[in-house]
Design an enzyme around this catalytic site. Structure first.
Site, mmCIF file in Angstrom:
data_model
loop_
_atom_site.group_PDB
_atom_site.id
_atom_site.type_symbol
_atom_site.label_atom_id
_atom_site.label_comp_id
_atom_site.label_asym_id
_atom_site.label_seq_id
_atom_site.Cartn_x
_atom_site.Cartn_y
_atom_site.Cartn_z
ATOM 1 N N GLU A 143 2.713 -2.927 4.778
ATOM 2 C CA GLU A 143 3.084 -4.343 4.782
ATOM 3 C C GLU A 143 4.467 -4.555 4.173
ATOM 4 O O GLU A 143 4.910 -3.774 3.337
ATOM 5 C CB GLU A 143 2.092 -5.137 3.931
ATOM 6 C CG GLU A 143 0.709 -5.175 4.498
ATOM 7 C CD GLU A 143 -0.233 -5.967 3.623
ATOM 8 O OE1 GLU A 143 -1.419 -6.026 3.956
ATOM 9 O OE2 GLU A 143 0.206 -6.516 2.593
ATOM 10 N N CYS B 105 10.227 -7.952 0.201
ATOM 11 C CA CYS B 105 9.345 -7.162 -0.655
ATOM 12 C C CYS B 105 8.852 -5.979 0.182
ATOM 13 O O CYS B 105 8.226 -6.176 1.224
ATOM 14 C CB CYS B 105 8.182 -8.048 -1.103
ATOM 15 S SG CYS B 105 6.908 -7.157 -1.981
ATOM 16 N N CYS C 234 -2.567 2.811 -2.323
ATOM 17 C CA CYS C 234 -2.098 2.992 -3.704
ATOM 18 C C CYS C 234 -3.200 3.653 -4.523
ATOM 19 O O CYS C 234 -4.361 3.274 -4.418
ATOM 20 C CB CYS C 234 -1.739 1.635 -4.303
ATOM 21 S SG CYS C 234 -1.100 1.773 -5.985
ATOM 22 N N CYS D 39 -5.444 -1.408 -9.352
ATOM 23 C CA CYS D 39 -5.469 -2.598 -10.219
ATOM 24 C C CYS D 39 -6.605 -3.520 -9.776
ATOM 25 O O CYS D 39 -6.898 -3.632 -8.585
ATOM 26 C CB CYS D 39 -4.144 -3.343 -10.158
ATOM 27 S SG CYS D 39 -2.768 -2.355 -10.764
ATOM 28 N N CYS E 65 -6.082 -6.275 -6.896
ATOM 29 C CA CYS E 65 -5.205 -5.930 -5.781
ATOM 30 C C CYS E 65 -5.968 -5.392 -4.571
ATOM 31 O O CYS E 65 -6.757 -4.458 -4.674
ATOM 32 C CB CYS E 65 -4.203 -4.891 -6.263
ATOM 33 S SG CYS E 65 -3.143 -4.292 -4.962
ATOM 34 N N GLY F 28 1.735 0.078 -3.085
ATOM 35 C CA GLY F 28 2.075 1.344 -3.729
ATOM 36 C C GLY F 28 2.739 1.199 -5.085
ATOM 37 O O GLY F 28 3.214 0.134 -5.457
ATOM 38 N N CYS G 260 -0.606 -8.653 -1.786
ATOM 39 C CA CYS G 260 -0.407 -7.285 -1.374
ATOM 40 C C CYS G 260 -1.668 -6.621 -0.814
ATOM 41 O O CYS G 260 -2.704 -6.609 -1.455
ATOM 42 C CB CYS G 260 0.097 -6.567 -2.618
ATOM 43 S SG CYS G 260 0.095 -4.828 -2.590
HETATM 44 S S1 SF4 Z 1 -0.177 -1.781 -5.174
HETATM 45 FE FE1 SF4 Z 1 0.563 -2.390 -7.216
HETATM 46 S S2 SF4 Z 1 -0.920 -3.913 -7.902
HETATM 47 FE FE2 SF4 Z 1 -1.854 -2.835 -6.179
HETATM 48 S S3 SF4 Z 1 -3.106 -1.191 -7.105
HETATM 49 FE FE3 SF4 Z 1 -1.067 -0.354 -6.654
HETATM 50 S S4 SF4 Z 1 0.113 -0.619 -8.544
HETATM 51 FE FE4 SF4 Z 1 -1.674 -1.958 -8.699
#
Ligand code: SF4
Length: 363
Positions: A104, A122, A129, A133, A136, A181, A354
Site C-alpha cells: 500500500e 506515505c 510486517c 503492533c 495495526c 513495514g 496501514c
Molecule cells: S507496520 Fe508499523 S505499526 Fe504496523 S505492525 Fe509494523 S511497525 Fe507496527
C-alpha cells in the site's frame, strides 16, 4: 478506476533492478557494456525524473543500446491493483509486485496540500510486517518479505506518473516511510531509496523532507544518526510506560523505553532536529494517567508529539476516543512544555489505516 497494464515493461531481464540503481551505478553498468558513462545519466533521468515504465519511452537512447542495457537491468513497474479516493482528498493505492505480492501507498490529503504546493506520500518498506503492533492491520497479516530499493522508489514514481496525467506539474515534495513495514528492519534498501529520491537528476526530494517512522528499533536509530542525520525521525511511542508499551508495541520488549529514548537523544544531538513521537489514542489509552507518563518521559527533550486518534480497525476492536479525552491528553503535554499536535484523521472512509486495503483485497 485507472489501471496500468500489468508489467508492461519491454524486457524480461532478471538482472539488477533499474529503479533501485543510483546514477553512478548506471554509469558503471554502461561502461561495462561498452557504452559511454553519460548514457547511464540519461537512463537515470528517464526512470527517476520522468518516471517512465518502459525502455521504449527512452527516446534519446538508441534501440540497440536499450536492448543491451535491458539485458542487464530489470525495469519492473508496479501494477496498480486498486485506488481509493477519500472525500477529504486522501488517495490510497494498492500496488502489485513482480512476485504477486501487494503493498500500500498513500497520497495524503491531495487537494488541500496541492493548494500549498506540498505533496506527501506515505510509502511501504516491507510486504507485511513482523512487529505486530496492537492497533495495526498490517501486523495482523504477518511478514512476507523486505521491499527492494527499487520497489520503494517505485511507489513514488508510479504515483508521480499517475498524478501527472491530471496535473502535468505534479511533484512529490515529502516522503514518509510510514506505510507497511518497519523501515529499520530493511535499513540498506530504505537508505538507498532515500539517496535515489534525493538525487537532483531524479525526484530531487530534500533529505529533510523525508522522514523514517520506526516502532523503536534502537540500532537503526543509532545508525541513522551516524549515516544520514538530515533525514527526519518519527517514533511510534504510543505509551509512556514499559508496561503499557510492551503490550501495544512488541518491539518494546527488545528495546525498552530507556534505551529507545537514549538513542533518540543521540539522534537529536547529532542532527539538531527534534524527534516526532507518534501517540495513537484509543478509547482505552486516552486518559490523564497515560498523558502524564508520556510527559514525564519526554520532558526536556527536543521533541514534538503527534497525537493520532485511531482509525477504527474491525479486527483489533479498537475505538476512537472522544474529543474531550483527546483535548485533555494534549493539555497535559502542553502544560509540561512539550509541543503537541493532533493529526487530523484522514481517509477514514477509504480504510487509510496501514494495511487495511491490502487485507481487504487479499480477502
Ligand atoms: S507496520 Fe508499523 S505499526 Fe504496523 S505492525 Fe509494523 S511497525 Fe507496527
Amino acid at each position: 478506476m485507472e489501471r496500468h497494464e500489468p508489467h508492461s515493461c519491454n524486457n524480461a531481464a532478471e538482472g539488477r533492478e533499474l529503479r533501485g540503481c543510483k546514477e553512478e551505478e548506471l554509469g558503471e553498468i554502461c561502461l561495462a557494456n561498452d557504452l559511454a558513462r553519460f548514457r547511464g545519466s540519461q537512463v537515470f533521468r528517464w526512470v527517476q525524473e520522468r518516471a517512465v515504465r518502459t525502455w521504449a519511452e527512452m527516446t534519446n537512447i538508441r534501440e540497440a543500446d536499450r536492448k543491451l542495457l535491458s539485458a542487464a537491468l530489470a525495469l519492473q513497474p508496479l501494477e496498480l491493483r486498486r485506488e481509493q479516493r477519500s472525500q477529504d482528498g486522501t488517495r490510497k493505492y494498492l500496488f502489485g509486485l513482480a512476485d504477486g505480492e501487494s503493498i500500500e501507498c498513500v497520497l495524503m490529503d491531495y487537494e488541500r496540500r496541492r493548494a500549498r504546493n506540498r505533496q506527501t506520500v506515505c510509502v511501504s518498506t516491507q510486504v507485511g510486517c513482523p512487529v505486530g503492533c496492537a492497533f495495526c492491520a498490517t501486523g495482523l497479516g504477518g511478514f512476507r518479505r523486505n521491499l527492494t530499493a527499487g520497489e520503494i522508489t517505485g511507489q513514488v514514481l508510479e504515483l508521480t506518473r499517475l498524478l501527472r496525467r491530471e496535473d502535468e506539474g505534479f511533484q512529490v515534495t515529502n516522503v514518509v516511510f510510514m506505510g507497511m513495514g518497519e523501515p529499520f528492519l530493511n535499513y540498506e534498501a530504505v537508505l538507498k531509496a532515500i539517496e535515489i529520491l534525493n538525487s537532483p537528476q531524479g525526484q530531487n526530494i530534500g533529505m529533510r523532507r523525508m522522514t523514517i517512522s520506526t516502532s523503536g528499533v534502537v540500532p537503526g536509530i543509532r545508525r541513522l544518526a551516524r549515516d544520514n542525520a538530515q533525514v527526519g525521525l518519527a517514533v511510534s511511542l504510543h505509551a509512556g510506560t514499559d508496561v503499557m508499551r510492551d503490550v501495544l508495541v512488541p518491539m518494546n520488549r527488545r528495546y525498552p523505553l530507556a534505551e529507545l529514548l537514549g538513542a533518540c537523544r543521540e539522534y537529536s544531538e547529532t542532527s539538531g532536529r527534534r524527534v516526532t513521537f507518534e501517540v495513537a489514542l484509543t478509547e482505552k489509552t486516552a486518559n490523564k494517567q497515560e498523558a502524564s507518563a508520556v510527559a514525564k518521559l519526554l520532558r526536556g527533550m527536543l521533541a514534538h508529539v503527534n497525537l493520532i486518534p485511531v482509525n477504527p480497525v474491525a479486527e483489533t476492536g479498537m475505538k476512537r476516543p472522544t474529543e474531550e479525552r483527546i483535548t485533555e491528553f494534549a493539555g497535559v503535554l502542553t502544560k509540561a512544555g512539550i509541543p503537541v499536535s493532533v493529526r487530523e484523521e484522514r481517509g477514514t472512509d477509504i480504510e487509510a489505516a496501514c494495511g487495511q486495503l491490502r487485507r481487504r483485497y487479499g480477502e
